[in-house]
Design a protein around this motif. Structure first.
Motif, PDB file in Angstrom:
ATOM      1  N   SER A  32     -11.958   0.422   7.759  1.00 30.61           N
ATOM      2  CA  SER A  32     -12.226  -1.041   8.455  1.00 30.61           C
ATOM      3  C   SER A  32     -10.720  -1.269   9.139  1.00 30.61           C
ATOM      4  O   SER A  32      -9.785  -0.380   9.073  1.00 30.61           O
ATOM      5  N   ARG A  33     -10.876  -2.149   9.924  1.00 32.68           N
ATOM      6  CA  ARG A  33      -9.730  -2.601  10.739  1.00 32.68           C
ATOM      7  C   ARG A  33      -8.417  -2.811   9.764  1.00 32.68           C
ATOM      8  O   ARG A  33      -7.403  -2.441  10.149  1.00 32.68           O
ATOM      9  N   LEU A  34      -8.810  -3.410   8.708  1.00 33.93           N
ATOM     10  CA  LEU A  34      -7.661  -3.995   7.639  1.00 33.93           C
ATOM     11  C   LEU A  34      -7.316  -2.687   7.170  1.00 33.93           C
ATOM     12  O   LEU A  34      -6.001  -2.508   7.029  1.00 33.93           O
ATOM     13  N   HIS A  35      -8.042  -1.799   6.804  1.00 33.96           N
ATOM     14  CA  HIS A  35      -7.498  -0.233   6.353  1.00 33.96           C
ATOM     15  C   HIS A  35      -6.625   0.161   7.158  1.00 33.96           C
ATOM     16  O   HIS A  35      -5.749   0.754   6.821  1.00 33.96           O
ATOM     17  N   ARG A  36      -6.943   0.331   8.398  1.00 31.65           N
ATOM     18  CA  ARG A  36      -5.917   0.959   9.304  1.00 31.65           C
ATOM     19  C   ARG A  36      -4.985   0.238   9.676  1.00 31.65           C
ATOM     20  O   ARG A  36      -3.805   0.890   9.594  1.00 31.65           O
ATOM     21  N   LEU A  37      -4.945  -1.217   9.760  1.00 30.79           N
ATOM     22  CA  LEU A  37      -3.881  -1.677   9.919  1.00 30.79           C
ATOM     23  C   LEU A  37      -2.765  -1.477   8.515  1.00 30.79           C
ATOM     24  O   LEU A  37      -1.546  -1.174   8.578  1.00 30.79           O
ATOM     25  N   ALA A  38      -3.250  -1.785   7.324  1.00 33.49           N
ATOM     26  CA  ALA A  38      -2.498  -1.350   5.884  1.00 33.49           C
ATOM     27  C   ALA A  38      -1.881  -0.079   5.790  1.00 33.49           C
ATOM     28  O   ALA A  38      -1.207   0.041   5.255  1.00 33.49           O
ATOM     29  N   LYS A  39      -2.630   0.838   6.587  1.00 32.35           N
ATOM     30  CA  LYS A  39      -2.099   2.263   6.629  1.00 32.35           C
ATOM     31  C   LYS A  39      -1.536   2.662   7.926  1.00 32.35           C
ATOM     32  O   LYS A  39      -1.143   3.749   7.818  1.00 32.35           O
ATOM     33  N   ALA A  40      -1.234   1.634   8.852  1.00 29.39           N
ATOM     34  CA  ALA A  40      -0.749   2.064  10.169  1.00 29.39           C
ATOM     35  C   ALA A  40      -1.492   3.134  10.678  1.00 29.39           C
ATOM     36  O   ALA A  40      -0.869   4.183  10.999  1.00 29.39           O
ATOM     37  N   ALA A  41      -2.984   3.450  10.601  1.00 29.22           N
ATOM     38  CA  ALA A  41      -3.441   4.618  10.933  1.00 29.22           C
ATOM     39  C   ALA A  41      -4.196   4.326  12.020  1.00 29.22           C
ATOM     40  O   ALA A  41      -4.830   3.334  12.285  1.00 29.22           O
TER      41      ALA A  41
ATOM     42  N   ALA B 101       0.957  -1.398  -0.015  1.00 31.96           N
ATOM     43  CA  ALA B 101      -0.048  -0.146  -0.053  1.00 31.96           C
ATOM     44  C   ALA B 101       0.922   1.386   0.159  1.00 31.96           C
ATOM     45  O   ALA B 101       0.559   2.280  -0.664  1.00 31.96           O
ATOM     46  N   ALA B 102       1.950   1.357   0.792  1.00 31.42           N
ATOM     47  CA  ALA B 102       2.843   2.403   0.845  1.00 31.42           C
ATOM     48  C   ALA B 102       3.298   2.382  -0.759  1.00 31.42           C
ATOM     49  O   ALA B 102       3.479   3.816  -1.164  1.00 31.42           O
ATOM     50  N   ALA B 103       3.904   1.682  -1.077  1.00 28.22           N
ATOM     51  CA  ALA B 103       4.528   1.870  -2.670  1.00 28.22           C
ATOM     52  C   ALA B 103       3.630   2.261  -3.569  1.00 28.22           C
ATOM     53  O   ALA B 103       3.742   3.093  -4.530  1.00 28.22           O
ATOM     54  N   LEU B 104       2.381   1.866  -3.437  1.00 25.83           N
ATOM     55  CA  LEU B 104       1.106   2.192  -4.409  1.00 25.83           C
ATOM     56  C   LEU B 104       0.869   3.451  -4.078  1.00 25.83           C
ATOM     57  O   LEU B 104       0.821   4.413  -5.120  1.00 25.83           O
ATOM     58  N   SER B 105       0.829   3.802  -2.983  1.00 20.31           N
ATOM     59  CA  SER B 105       0.445   5.457  -2.518  1.00 20.31           C
ATOM     60  C   SER B 105       1.605   6.425  -3.135  1.00 20.31           C
ATOM     61  O   SER B 105       1.109   7.276  -3.556  1.00 20.31           O
ATOM     62  N   GLU B 106       2.504   5.873  -2.742  1.00 24.27           N
ATOM     63  CA  GLU B 106       3.794   6.673  -3.546  1.00 24.27           C
ATOM     64  C   GLU B 106       3.809   6.687  -5.005  1.00 24.27           C
ATOM     65  O   GLU B 106       4.044   8.114  -5.601  1.00 24.27           O
ATOM     66  N   ARG B 107       3.469   5.814  -5.795  1.00 25.74           N
ATOM     67  CA  ARG B 107       3.274   6.047  -7.239  1.00 25.74           C
ATOM     68  C   ARG B 107       2.166   7.082  -7.477  1.00 25.74           C
ATOM     69  O   ARG B 107       2.234   7.807  -8.336  1.00 25.74           O
ATOM     70  N   TYR B 108       0.793   7.060  -6.813  1.00 22.98           N
ATOM     71  CA  TYR B 108      -0.070   7.866  -7.151  1.00 22.98           C
ATOM     72  C   TYR B 108       0.184   9.202  -6.789  1.00 22.98           C
ATOM     73  O   TYR B 108       0.003  10.231  -7.440  1.00 22.98           O
TER      74      TYR B 108
END
Ligand SMILES: C[S@@+](CC[C@H](N)C(=O)[O-])C[C@H]1O[C@@H](n2cnc3c(N)ncnc32)[C@H](O)[C@@H]1O
Length: 324
Positions: free
Chosen positions: A242-251, A27-34
């Motif tokens: 969602s919980r998954l969303h928070r985990l994937a973003k460390a948010a 997710a971090a690599a993808l966000s950086e490309r966007y």
């Protein structure tokens, strides 16, 4: 805004078994490309990990932006109930899910996507929608292969969500002409709510007005856009994480605001709003200041106080994006 339960469940199934740390890295690599709007000839979503990261962290946000754009169309065009749809750069089928949530009579959708992994992922999710006929086609919209993928029959609803930013600037005018040809009723374009995203939206706006399109939303007029840099027209959709969303973003927060710019045009005139709220309202005791884009082509702040009676009550209830 929450994802529809069937989509939420399908996303959770798709990512189940993946380690949160792997999703977070992808997710971090993808966000950086966007963020960099990188256009290096490579599709941003090229592997299973990219696709799953998109499902976890981007799909909820793009869904919310597209769904909010559809809600604005719904308000301006109560008679619009698309039966057929065409979605270009469909990714995991986000616009399809938002369209059937807004217009449950949607019966036949064509989704065009270049990335094989994204298409496979979108096809699996789309099996859970209630849309009776969903056809996926693989095509590169920057080449002539898009003509076959679009086909000859115009469709009631045509969408291009978060795609223009991935295309070279010289591809855009031809694609827009082709999409307008393919539109039987309404064409919707959604972009990230950045100054660059807005520039792409106003360029598309000018081209589509020139082609005879009627504006549905967000603009309450077809005059030149009254905003000038460093200002830009954008909106915000609040997305439940969602919980998954928070985990994937460390948010930690259970929500985020997705900023987006959009344009909806139609072959049929819409009921014009007097104005649209184009920033978050500023509220104080007995007063509210709205930044408005108005039917006469002007934009600016307006203060409403209790002395304005009913008008004040409406202004108080309004939100960023509301048509007055
Ligand atoms: C940011 S994603 C948006 C996906 C989806 N529309 C959404 O709103 O969630 C951009 C999509 O455009 C697709 N795309 C980019 N360039 C493309 C091209 N030249 N031809 C077809 N699809 C393309 C990407 O593969 C990706 O699915």
């Amino acid at each position: 805004m929450e994802l529809p339960p069937a989509l939420r469940a399908a996303v959770d199934r798709a990512v189940s078994g993946r380690r949160a740390a792997d999703l977070a890295a992808a997710a971090a690599a993808l966000s950086e490309r966007y963020r960099q709007e990188r256009r290096d000839g490579r599709l941003h979503v090229a592997s299973d990990d990219d696709a799953l990261a998109y499902l976890a962290v981007r799909l909820p946000a793009t869904y919310a932006a597209v769904r909010a754009s559809f809600a604005a169309i719904n308000q301006a065009r109560r008679d619009f109930a698309p039966k057929t749809a065409l979605d270009i750069g469909a990714g995991p089928g986000t616009a399809l899910w938002a369209a059937v949530d807004c217009w449950p009579a949607l019966a036949d959708a064509v989704l065009v996507e270049a990335s094989p992994v994204f298409r496979a992922c979108g096809e699996a999710l789309a099996r859970e929608t209630s849309v009776p006929r969903v056809t996926w086609r693989t095509a590169d919209v920057a080449t002539d292969t898009v003509d076959d993928a679009i086909g000859d029959a115009p469709r009631d609803l045509v969408t291009l969500a978060y795609v223009l930013n991935e295309l070279a600037p010289d591809v855009r005018p031809r694609l827009l002409r082709r999409l307008w040809q393919a539109t039987a009723d309404t064409l919707v374009i959604v972009e990230p709510g950045t100054p660059a995203g807005w520039q792409r939206i106003i360029a598309a706006r000018a081209e589509l007005i020139q082609a005879g399109a009627c504006l549905v939303a967000p603009c309450p007029h077809a005059c030149a856009c009254p905003l000038a840099p460093p200002d830009w027209c954008h909106f915000a959709a609040r997305v439940a994480r969602s919980r998954l969303h928070r985990l994937a973003k460390a948010a930690e927060l259970s929500w985020e605001d997705e900023k987006f710019s959009y344009l909806a045009v139609s072959r049929r005139p819409a009921s014009a709003a007097a104005a649209r709220v184009i920033a978050r309202p500023r509220k104080g005791s007995g007063r509210v200041t709205l930044k408005l884009c108005r039917q006469d082509g002007s934009a600016g702040e307006q203060l409403f106080s209790r002395r304005d009676g009913e008008v004040f009550k409406r202004a108080w209830r309004s939100d960023w994006g509301t048509a007055l």
